[in-house]
Write an enzyme that holds these catalytic residues in place. Structure first.
Site, PDB file in Angstrom:
ATOM      1  N   CYS A  85      -2.997  -2.569  -6.748  1.00 33.00           N
ATOM      2  CA  CYS A  85      -3.235  -2.108  -5.284  1.00 33.00           C
ATOM      3  C   CYS A  85      -2.668  -1.062  -4.739  1.00 33.00           C
ATOM      4  O   CYS A  85      -1.776  -0.387  -4.318  1.00 33.00           O
ATOM      5  CB  CYS A  85      -2.602  -3.019  -4.200  1.00 33.00           C
ATOM      6  SG  CYS A  85      -3.119  -2.980  -2.669  1.00 33.00           S
ATOM      7  N   CYS A  87      -0.996  -1.032  -1.363  1.00 34.76           N
ATOM      8  CA  CYS A  87       0.132  -1.578  -1.992  1.00 34.76           C
ATOM      9  C   CYS A  87       1.631  -0.642  -1.865  1.00 34.76           C
ATOM     10  O   CYS A  87       2.680  -1.174  -1.429  1.00 34.76           O
ATOM     11  CB  CYS A  87       0.142  -2.549  -2.443  1.00 34.76           C
ATOM     12  SG  CYS A  87      -1.147  -3.406  -2.701  1.00 34.76           S
TER      13      CYS A  87
END
Length: 152
Positions: A71, A74
């Site tokens: 991600c 993230c």
């Protein structure tokens, strides 16, 4: 099989005196520098098997980062969360959970997007924030959650 959470430590450089310290994943009190005795940032990893011990029983509120290695957002928000944990050393613990390695936690907390951030106190979810946000917005959200305001 990984070591029990009580036996795991990480090495943290003190932001005050730059000395390296071993910080346990689980403790009854906040970590302090062995040299200058200032509070240290408390950042730990947790998964399905040790989340209760690492996060839900922490002596301070916990900022939970439910993230994934693949991600991009993230990876972008992680440094901001670590800065927030450093700013609030002694007042907050940052616990990072890789959702791909913790499917039971992902299901329990109904994670639909990563990152998903939560603030826990004594195991109770006080606030939840799906998706990445800029650091000032995260700081404001965290302040609201910790002060007992509506931060959902």
């Amino acid at each position: 099989m990984s070591a029990p959470a009580t036996a795991r430590t990480s090495v943290v450089t003190c932001p005050h005196c730059s000395k390296k310290n071993r910080v346990p994943t689980v403790a009854d009190s906040v970590p302090k520098c062995g040299n200058c005795h200032e509070r240290l940032p408390w950042i730990a990893d947790a998964g399905d098997d040790d989340f209760a011990e690492v996060a839900e029983r922490a002596p301070v509120p916990v900022l939970v980062d439910l993230w994934a290695t693949w991600c991009g957002p993230c990876r972008m928000v992680s440094p901001a969360l670590e800065r927030l944990a450093t700013e609030r050393a002694g007042e907050l613990k940052l616990v990072k959970v890789d959702v791909d390695r913790a499917p039971r936690l992902s299901q329990r907390f109904e994670v639909r997007a990563v990152p998903t951030l939560m603030v826990l106190r004594d195991g109770e979810v006080l606030a939840r924030q799906p998706g990445a946000a800029p650091e000032p917005a995260l700081r404001s959200w965290l302040d609201g959650a910790l002060s007992g305001g509506s931060a959902r």
